[in-house]
Design a protein around this motif. Structure first.
Motif, PDB file in Angstrom:
ATOM      1  N   PRO A 175       1.899   0.732   1.900  1.00 56.10           N
ATOM      2  CA  PRO A 175       2.671   0.737   3.020  1.00 56.10           C
ATOM      3  C   PRO A 175       1.828   1.254   4.311  1.00 56.10           C
ATOM      4  O   PRO A 175       1.744   0.448   5.337  1.00 56.10           O
ATOM      5  CB  PRO A 175       3.893   1.195   2.926  1.00 56.10           C
ATOM      6  N   VAL A 198       3.391  -6.746  13.625  1.00 54.67           N
ATOM      7  CA  VAL A 198       2.844  -6.270  12.293  1.00 54.67           C
ATOM      8  C   VAL A 198       1.469  -5.468  12.382  1.00 54.67           C
ATOM      9  O   VAL A 198       0.500  -6.243  12.926  1.00 54.67           O
ATOM     10  CB  VAL A 198       2.717  -7.358  11.307  1.00 54.67           C
ATOM     11  N   GLY A 202       3.263  -1.944   5.315  1.00 53.37           N
ATOM     12  CA  GLY A 202       4.743  -1.724   5.454  1.00 53.37           C
ATOM     13  C   GLY A 202       5.459  -2.579   6.418  1.00 53.37           C
ATOM     14  O   GLY A 202       6.472  -3.256   6.289  1.00 53.37           O
ATOM     15  N   ASP A 203       4.875  -2.922   7.744  1.00 56.31           N
ATOM     16  CA  ASP A 203       5.498  -3.792   8.650  1.00 56.31           C
ATOM     17  C   ASP A 203       5.544  -5.281   8.105  1.00 56.31           C
ATOM     18  O   ASP A 203       6.518  -5.851   8.233  1.00 56.31           O
ATOM     19  CB  ASP A 203       4.426  -3.838  10.104  1.00 56.31           C
ATOM     20  N   ARG A 205       5.740  -6.088   5.103  1.00 61.14           N
ATOM     21  CA  ARG A 205       6.918  -6.120   4.147  1.00 61.14           C
ATOM     22  C   ARG A 205       8.329  -6.359   4.671  1.00 61.14           C
ATOM     23  O   ARG A 205       9.338  -6.870   4.424  1.00 61.14           O
ATOM     24  CB  ARG A 205       7.155  -4.904   3.227  1.00 61.14           C
ATOM     25  N   GLN A 206       8.424  -5.989   6.084  1.00 61.26           N
ATOM     26  CA  GLN A 206       9.679  -5.846   6.631  1.00 61.26           C
ATOM     27  C   GLN A 206      10.188  -7.250   7.102  1.00 61.26           C
ATOM     28  O   GLN A 206      11.267  -7.893   7.177  1.00 61.26           O
ATOM     29  CB  GLN A 206       9.628  -5.200   7.813  1.00 61.26           C
ATOM     30  N   LEU A 207       8.899  -8.286   7.448  1.00 58.29           N
ATOM     31  CA  LEU A 207       9.186  -9.512   7.870  1.00 58.29           C
ATOM     32  C   LEU A 207      10.002 -10.467   6.751  1.00 58.29           C
ATOM     33  O   LEU A 207      10.573 -11.293   7.037  1.00 58.29           O
ATOM     34  CB  LEU A 207       7.781 -10.294   8.041  1.00 58.29           C
ATOM     35  N   GLY A 208       9.480 -10.088   5.341  1.00 56.81           N
ATOM     36  CA  GLY A 208      10.575 -11.010   4.402  1.00 56.81           C
ATOM     37  C   GLY A 208       9.659 -12.349   4.248  1.00 56.81           C
ATOM     38  O   GLY A 208       8.912 -12.931   4.785  1.00 56.81           O
ATOM     39  N   HIS A 228       3.335  -6.305  -1.667  1.00 60.68           N
ATOM     40  CA  HIS A 228       3.903  -5.490  -2.606  1.00 60.68           C
ATOM     41  C   HIS A 228       3.089  -5.255  -3.994  1.00 60.68           C
ATOM     42  O   HIS A 228       3.474  -4.885  -5.069  1.00 60.68           O
ATOM     43  CB  HIS A 228       5.138  -6.460  -3.063  1.00 60.68           C
TER      44      HIS A 228
END
Length: 354
Positions: A175, A198, A202-203, A205-208, A228
């Motif tokens: 992350p 982004v 880690g940023d 990952r937050q988008l999905g 991931h």
């Protein structure tokens, strides 16, 4: 799926290190492996030269400005290939699953190793020790459960370092990393991600996955997996050649009409190299770089593959005619290539008569 044990070996400043090894007077000095000339680029730089900002693929004249005291050495690929082969021989003592990326780096799958060492870390440590003792060169190594992470790890403690990413460490290791560390995130993708807020993995990952797929298509799903720590790509040994090419950078920029002798000479080189491959190349590629550094490519797949060097050159020259630029446009580089290799149709034909 059981976890793999992957080692990524990256020889340190390989070409420059071979030069310093073979000529003791170069040790400790800034060495730049490059031809001298206005159009030459740096093939490799020793760590002493890198402290001045010299990097591979940099224009040699710029490298000279950054490091006036550098020693410029013309590349000797015969010696570099010989050193690379000896390193590959060391790898083969430990595993047959070796995927070379270039002369100076390779992936090794040591999930099951030939020497009976208990961990991938011990295999990596042993390989680095053997390279130093036998070749008098240093190598950095990364150990991880997949190729993507192993490559990041090998860069973590360069030069002459070893870094291990254990499976249980992935969630804390990834992350904080800058998103530009992910494969496939170059300047363009990086800028688009930055506009989405982004900057780190880690940023990202937050988008999905849905957002990333919407923004980047299939590549978005790949980015989500990498964020991931997921990479299922296997180590592929003896990967078949995807293309054969040759290119030349001119001492002075040429008009398009002036490139024919160069195209014919490059076609001759490519044709000679292609004769060593039992397969047949179906596609001819022409590459041009303008004086302003824009790259143009043209390709053609004829009904029948080129059957001679003259035919290859003729197709390459016909591709040149498809470049619709102002006739005053000048070019600094031209390249000719063959791609789209297939098994030879002649060898595949059944024997009808004996």
């Amino acid at each position: 799926m059981s976890l793999r044990k992957i080692v990524h070996i990256d020889m340190d400043a390989f070409y420059a290190s071979v030069e310093q090894r073979d000529d003791p007077s170069l040790r400790g000095r800034p060495v730049v492996v490059a031809w001298r000339g206005l159009r030459s680029v740096v093939c490799a730089a020793s760590y002493e030269a890198r402290r001045f900002g010299v990097r591979s693929a940099m224009a040699a004249v710029h490298a000279e400005r950054l490091c006036p005291g550098a020693v410029f050495i013309p590349p000797d690929f015969v010696r570099y290939r010989a050193a690379s082969k000896l390193a590959r021989d060391i790898f083969k003592r430990h595993t047959d699953l070796i995927e070379p990326l270039s002369l100076d780096e390779a992936y090794l799958d040591v999930t099951e190793n030939k020497t009976g060492l208990s961990t991938a870390t011990r295999v990596a440590r042993t390989i680095r020790k053997q390279i130093w003792e036998e070749l008098h060169l240093t190598a950095s190594a990364g150990v991880a459960p997949n190729k993507f992470l192993a490559k990041i790890a090998s860069d973590w403690r360069k030069p002459n370092g070893l870094f291990v990413i254990q499976p249980e460490d992935i969630e804390t290791f990834l992350p904080p990393l800058p998103v530009m560390r992910l494969p496939g995130v170059g300047a363009v993708t990086g800028k688009r991600l930055e506009l989405l807020g982004v900057k780190t993995v880690g940023d990202l990952r937050q988008l999905g996955p849905a957002m990333l797929e919407e923004q980047f298509g299939r590549h978005g799903m790949r980015l989500f997996e990498l964020a991931h720590g997921v990479d299922h790509s296997p180590v592929v040994s003896d990967r078949p050649t995807q293309s054969i090419s040759a290119e030349d950078t001119f001492e002075r920029d040429l008009l398009l009409d002036e490139t024919e002798p160069v195209i014919r000479r490059l076609a001759d080189k490519v044709w000679a190299a292609s004769r060593k491959d039992p397969r047949t190349a179906r596609t001819v590629v022409l590459k041009l770089k303008t004086a302003e550094f824009s790259i143009l490519t043209r390709s053609y797949t004829p009904a029948f593959p080129p059957g001679s060097c003259d035919e290859l050159a003729a197709i390459a020259l016909s591709l040149r005619d498809r470049v619709a630029l102002d006739e005053t446009q000048r070019f600094r580089l031209v390249g000719v290539g063959l791609s789209n290799f297939r098994e030879s149709e002649i060898s595949a034909q059944p024997i009808l008569f004996e």
